[in-house]
Scaffold this motif. Structure first.
Motif, PDB file in Angstrom:
ATOM      1  N   VAL A  14       0.853  -1.186   0.000  1.00 21.05           N
ATOM      2  CA  VAL A  14       0.000   0.000   0.000  1.00 21.05           C
ATOM      3  C   VAL A  14       0.887   1.233   0.000  1.00 21.05           C
ATOM      4  CG1 VAL A  14      -1.755   1.273   1.292  1.00 21.05           C
ATOM      5  CG2 VAL A  14      -1.832  -1.202   1.215  1.00 21.05           C
ATOM      6  N   CYS A  15       0.562   2.204  -0.830  1.00 19.82           N
ATOM      7  CA  CYS A  15       1.295   3.461  -0.883  1.00 19.82           C
ATOM      8  C   CYS A  15       1.006   4.259   0.393  1.00 19.82           C
ATOM      9  CB  CYS A  15       0.870   4.254  -2.114  1.00 19.82           C
ATOM     10  SG  CYS A  15       1.619   5.892  -2.218  1.00 19.82           S
ATOM     11  N   GLU A  16       2.055   4.821   1.010  1.00 20.03           N
ATOM     12  CA  GLU A  16       1.890   5.545   2.260  1.00 20.03           C
ATOM     13  C   GLU A  16       1.270   6.932   2.079  1.00 20.03           C
ATOM     14  OE1 GLU A  16       4.988   5.328   5.256  1.00 20.03           O
ATOM     15  OE2 GLU A  16       6.045   3.909   3.967  1.00 20.03           O
ATOM     16  N   LEU A  22       6.350   4.391  -1.615  1.00 19.76           N
ATOM     17  CA  LEU A  22       5.407   5.177  -2.410  1.00 19.76           C
ATOM     18  C   LEU A  22       5.165   4.557  -3.779  1.00 19.76           C
ATOM     19  CD1 LEU A  22       6.789   8.776  -1.859  1.00 19.76           C
ATOM     20  CD2 LEU A  22       5.087   7.574  -0.522  1.00 19.76           C
ATOM     21  N   SER A  23       3.984   4.832  -4.307  1.00 24.45           N
ATOM     22  CA  SER A  23       3.719   4.485  -5.696  1.00 24.45           C
ATOM     23  C   SER A  23       4.412   5.521  -6.578  1.00 24.45           C
ATOM     24  CB  SER A  23       2.217   4.470  -5.972  1.00 24.45           C
ATOM     25  OG  SER A  23       1.681   5.760  -5.831  1.00 24.45           O
ATOM     26  N   THR A  24       4.674   5.154  -7.813  1.00 25.14           N
ATOM     27  CA  THR A  24       5.349   6.082  -8.713  1.00 25.14           C
ATOM     28  C   THR A  24       4.474   7.294  -9.013  1.00 25.14           C
ATOM     29  OG1 THR A  24       4.603   4.733 -10.569  1.00 25.14           O
ATOM     30  CG2 THR A  24       6.827   4.351  -9.754  1.00 25.14           C
ATOM     31  N   ASN A  51       2.745  -0.075  -8.404  1.00 28.22           N
ATOM     32  CA  ASN A  51       4.184   0.042  -8.631  1.00 28.22           C
ATOM     33  C   ASN A  51       4.792   0.818  -7.458  1.00 28.22           C
ATOM     34  OD1 ASN A  51       6.718   0.153  -9.672  1.00 28.22           O
ATOM     35  ND2 ASN A  51       6.202   1.498 -11.381  1.00 28.22           N
ATOM     36  N   LEU A  52       5.177   0.094  -6.398  1.00 26.48           N
ATOM     37  CA  LEU A  52       5.703   0.725  -5.187  1.00 26.48           C
ATOM     38  C   LEU A  52       7.227   0.755  -5.208  1.00 26.48           C
ATOM     39  CD1 LEU A  52       3.411  -0.834  -2.450  1.00 26.48           C
ATOM     40  CD2 LEU A  52       3.201   1.388  -3.545  1.00 26.48           C
ATOM     41  N   GLN A  53       7.764   1.862  -4.723  1.00 26.39           N
ATOM     42  CA  GLN A  53       9.208   2.046  -4.649  1.00 26.39           C
ATOM     43  C   GLN A  53       9.581   2.507  -3.242  1.00 26.39           C
ATOM     44  OE1 GLN A  53      11.036   1.349  -7.395  1.00 26.39           O
ATOM     45  NE2 GLN A  53       9.127   0.901  -8.469  1.00 26.39           N
ATOM     46  N   ASP A  54      10.707   2.026  -2.731  1.00 25.48           N
ATOM     47  CA  ASP A  54      11.243   2.515  -1.464  1.00 25.48           C
ATOM     48  C   ASP A  54      12.074   3.753  -1.773  1.00 25.48           C
ATOM     49  OD1 ASP A  54      10.194   0.475   0.166  1.00 25.48           O
ATOM     50  OD2 ASP A  54      11.784  -0.884  -0.491  1.00 25.48           O
ATOM     51  N   VAL A  55      11.663   4.903  -1.225  1.00 25.17           N
ATOM     52  CA  VAL A  55      12.342   6.157  -1.523  1.00 25.17           C
ATOM     53  C   VAL A  55      12.702   6.876  -0.235  1.00 25.17           C
ATOM     54  CG1 VAL A  55      11.242   6.484  -3.761  1.00 25.17           C
ATOM     55  CG2 VAL A  55      10.187   7.425  -1.735  1.00 25.17           C
ATOM     56  N   THR A  56      13.709   7.725  -0.324  1.00 19.90           N
ATOM     57  CA  THR A  56      14.110   8.593   0.773  1.00 19.90           C
ATOM     58  C   THR A  56      13.869  10.026   0.321  1.00 19.90           C
ATOM     59  OG1 THR A  56      15.800   7.020   1.441  1.00 19.90           O
ATOM     60  CG2 THR A  56      15.996   9.250   2.291  1.00 19.90           C
ATOM     61  N   LEU A  57      13.040  10.751   1.068  1.00 13.56           N
ATOM     62  CA  LEU A  57      12.714  12.130   0.731  1.00 13.56           C
ATOM     63  C   LEU A  57      13.248  13.048   1.823  1.00 13.56           C
ATOM     64  CD1 LEU A  57       9.012  11.662  -0.396  1.00 13.56           C
ATOM     65  CD2 LEU A  57      11.018  11.890  -1.838  1.00 13.56           C
ATOM     66  N   LYS A  58      13.724  14.224   1.413  1.00 12.15           N
ATOM     67  CA  LYS A  58      14.295  15.175   2.358  1.00 12.15           C
ATOM     68  C   LYS A  58      13.314  16.306   2.619  1.00 12.15           C
ATOM     69  CE  LYS A  58      18.293  17.699   3.536  1.00 12.15           C
ATOM     70  NZ  LYS A  58      18.999  18.853   3.377  1.00 12.15           N
ATOM     71  N   SER A  59      13.140  16.629   3.886  1.00 16.65           N
ATOM     72  CA  SER A  59      12.316  17.766   4.276  1.00 16.65           C
ATOM     73  C   SER A  59      13.228  18.974   4.461  1.00 16.65           C
ATOM     74  CB  SER A  59      11.582  17.466   5.582  1.00 16.65           C
ATOM     75  OG  SER A  59      10.991  18.635   6.088  1.00 16.65           O
ATOM     76  N   GLU A  60      12.928  20.053   3.755  1.00 22.09           N
ATOM     77  CA  GLU A  60      13.719  21.281   3.881  1.00 22.09           C
ATOM     78  C   GLU A  60      13.444  21.972   5.210  1.00 22.09           C
ATOM     79  OE1 GLU A  60      16.023  22.072   1.687  1.00 22.09           O
ATOM     80  OE2 GLU A  60      15.468  20.394   0.383  1.00 22.09           O
ATOM     81  N   ALA A  61      12.212  21.903   5.684  1.00 23.65           N
ATOM     82  CA  ALA A  61      11.842  22.574   6.931  1.00 23.65           C
ATOM     83  C   ALA A  61      12.508  21.923   8.138  1.00 23.65           C
ATOM     84  CB  ALA A  61      10.325  22.566   7.109  1.00 23.65           C
ATOM     85  N   LEU A  62      12.589  20.583   8.135  1.00 22.22           N
ATOM     86  CA  LEU A  62      13.177  19.862   9.261  1.00 22.22           C
ATOM     87  C   LEU A  62      14.648  19.544   9.046  1.00 22.22           C
ATOM     88  CD1 LEU A  62      10.283  17.328   9.931  1.00 22.22           C
ATOM     89  CD2 LEU A  62      10.748  19.454  11.143  1.00 22.22           C
TER      90      LEU A  62
END
Length: 94
Positions: free
Chosen positions: A4-6, A51-53, A32-43
C-alpha cells in the motif's frame, strides 16, 4: 510488508486474466511501489517511505516533501506519514 502506498493509499486491485478462448481466472494488479528517501527542507532531515510512482510524481510536482504534506489529506496518509506532516507543519509555523 504491505503493498500500500503511504501517501495515496493505493493498494492491490483484482481482475481477470482472459485467455484467447475467453477463459477467466482471477488475478491481482499490484501498485508500482518504490522505497524512496525524501528530504524535508523545513526539518533538514530525511525520511524513508514506500510510495507508488504516481505519488512520487505528485511530490515532485508540488515542490518536494514539504509542499506535498501541506496539501495532503489526512485520510489518505499512513500513520508514519501523518507524524511527519505534523512535524513539518509545526516547523513551518514556528
Amino acid at each position: 510488508m504491505s503493498r500500500v502506498c503511504e501517501f495515496t493509499g493505493k493498494g492491490p486491485m483484482t481482475g481477470n486474466n482472459v485467455s484467447h478462448a475467453k477463459n477467466r481466472t482471477r488475478r491481482r494488479f499490484l501498485p508500482n511501489l518504490q522505497d524512496v528517501t525524501l528530504k524535508s527542507e523545513a526539518l533538514d532531515r530525511t525520511f524513508k517511505f514506500r510510495l507508488s510512482t504516481a505519488a512520487l510524481r505528485t511530490v515532485d510536482h508540488r515542490g518536494g516533501l514539504d509542499g506535498f504534506m501541506a496539501k495532503a489529506k489526512d485520510t489518505e496518509l499512513s500513520t508514519g506519514a501523518l507524524k511527519v506532516k505534523k512535524d513539518i507543519l509545526k516547523a513551518v509555523s514556528a
